[in-house]
Scaffold this motif. Sequence first.
Motif, short mmCIF file in Angstrom:
data_model
loop_
_atom_site.label_atom_id
_atom_site.label_comp_id
_atom_site.label_asym_id
_atom_site.label_seq_id
_atom_site.Cartn_x
_atom_site.Cartn_y
_atom_site.Cartn_z
N SER A 1 -17.19 -6.63 14.28
CA SER A 1 -15.89 -6.94 13.68
C SER A 1 -15.94 -6.83 12.15
N SER A 2 -17.04 -7.26 11.55
CA SER A 2 -17.20 -7.16 10.09
C SER A 2 -17.26 -5.71 9.65
N VAL A 3 -17.95 -4.88 10.44
CA VAL A 3 -18.03 -3.43 10.14
C VAL A 3 -16.64 -2.80 10.21
N GLU A 4 -15.88 -3.22 11.25
CA GLU A 4 -14.51 -2.70 11.41
C GLU A 4 -13.62 -3.10 10.23
N LYS A 5 -13.79 -4.35 9.79
CA LYS A 5 -13.03 -4.83 8.64
C LYS A 5 -13.32 -4.00 7.39
N VAL A 6 -14.60 -3.75 7.17
CA VAL A 6 -15.02 -2.94 6.02
C VAL A 6 -14.41 -1.54 6.10
N LYS A 7 -14.45 -0.95 7.30
CA LYS A 7 -13.87 0.38 7.50
C LYS A 7 -12.38 0.40 7.22
N LYS A 8 -11.71 -0.66 7.73
CA LYS A 8 -10.25 -0.78 7.50
C LYS A 8 -9.93 -0.87 6.01
N LYS A 9 -10.72 -1.68 5.30
CA LYS A 9 -10.51 -1.82 3.85
C LYS A 9 -10.69 -0.49 3.13
N LYS A 10 -11.72 0.25 3.54
CA LYS A 10 -11.98 1.57 2.95
C LYS A 10 -10.82 2.52 3.20
N LYS A 11 -10.32 2.48 4.43
CA LYS A 11 -9.18 3.33 4.79
C LYS A 11 -7.94 3.00 3.96
N LYS A 12 -7.70 1.69 3.79
CA LYS A 12 -6.56 1.24 2.98
C LYS A 12 -6.68 1.72 1.54
N LYS A 13 -7.90 1.59 0.99
CA LYS A 13 -8.15 2.04 -0.39
C LYS A 13 -7.91 3.54 -0.52
N GLU A 14 -8.43 4.29 0.46
CA GLU A 14 -8.25 5.75 0.45
C GLU A 14 -6.77 6.13 0.52
N LYS A 15 -6.04 5.40 1.39
CA LYS A 15 -4.60 5.67 1.52
C LYS A 15 -3.85 5.38 0.22
N SER A 16 -4.19 4.26 -0.41
CA SER A 16 -3.53 3.89 -1.67
C SER A 16 -3.85 4.90 -2.77
N LYS A 17 -5.11 5.37 -2.79
CA LYS A 17 -5.50 6.39 -3.75
C LYS A 17 -4.71 7.68 -3.55
N LYS A 18 -4.59 8.08 -2.28
CA LYS A 18 -3.83 9.29 -1.95
C LYS A 18 -2.36 9.15 -2.37
N LYS A 19 -1.80 7.96 -2.11
CA LYS A 19 -0.40 7.71 -2.50
C LYS A 19 -0.22 7.84 -4.02
N LYS A 20 -1.17 7.23 -4.76
CA LYS A 20 -1.12 7.30 -6.22
C LYS A 20 -1.20 8.74 -6.71
N LYS A 21 -2.12 9.49 -6.11
CA LYS A 21 -2.29 10.90 -6.49
C LYS A 21 -1.02 11.70 -6.24
N SER A 22 -0.42 11.46 -5.07
CA SER A 22 0.81 12.19 -4.73
C SER A 22 1.95 11.82 -5.69
N LYS A 23 2.04 10.52 -6.04
CA LYS A 23 3.05 10.07 -7.00
C LYS A 23 2.85 10.72 -8.37
#
Length: 240
Positions: A17-39
């Motif tokens: 579950s901790s590994v999954e949480k870390v993965k989710k956080k990474k995915k969220k960060k990547e998504k936010s970065k992509k959004k910023k780049k697109s903006k």
Amino acid sequence: RDDDEESEDSSDSESDSSVEKVKKKKKKKEKSKKKKKSKDKKKDKKKKKKRKKDKKKDKEELKESMMGDRPQERVGVPRLVEQDGIGVCEKKILKLGTGRRPVKGQEVQLHCKGWLMKSKKVFWNTREKKGDGHKIKPYKFRVGVGKVIKGWDAGVLSMRLGEKAIIVCTGSYGYGLKGNIKWGIPPNADLEFEMELLHIDAEIKLPDKYDLMKEKMKNKHHFLERDGTSAMLSFRAAPF
């Protein structure tokens, strides 16, 4: 043994579950970065489009002036910019500008040299060094809102970005009946200014009636008002 196996299973599930949480956080960060780049990309595209439009406008206006639709844009030909019953503002272009004209309320930057028409005595020069450590800087002011003498407002509003011209100011378009003793300008003196328009700020800031009244109350010199009546204005950085 059963207890040991249960504890091992629970620890494994916790680690998963901790590994999954870390993965989710990474995915969220990547998504936010992509959004910023697109903006950022969208913003850059909008800016580029705006620049292209401005360049097109400038080119079209320059073509029109070069084709003779606007004879006032020709080098070396004196033309009347503005006049009233008390004075005149004239302009003679030394170098054609390739950019847009400023509008009322925009801040402009320019280099200027001013002299008395009769005696040719220079009373102000932005390109002149005043001593050791003095940096040569262009003069800034907000055009068309009464921050400078009437001839400056009229003359600069008629110029294009990059243009170099001689602006002639007489009567109410200069310092009027009071002159400027500090700068050695006698009453009703005819003035000439060599101006080069270097920069036009995009922001338009027009004063309200309260701001105009405040400017008049801070006066140190008398000037002729736009309608020819006596009024007072104050200028902070220079007497213009």
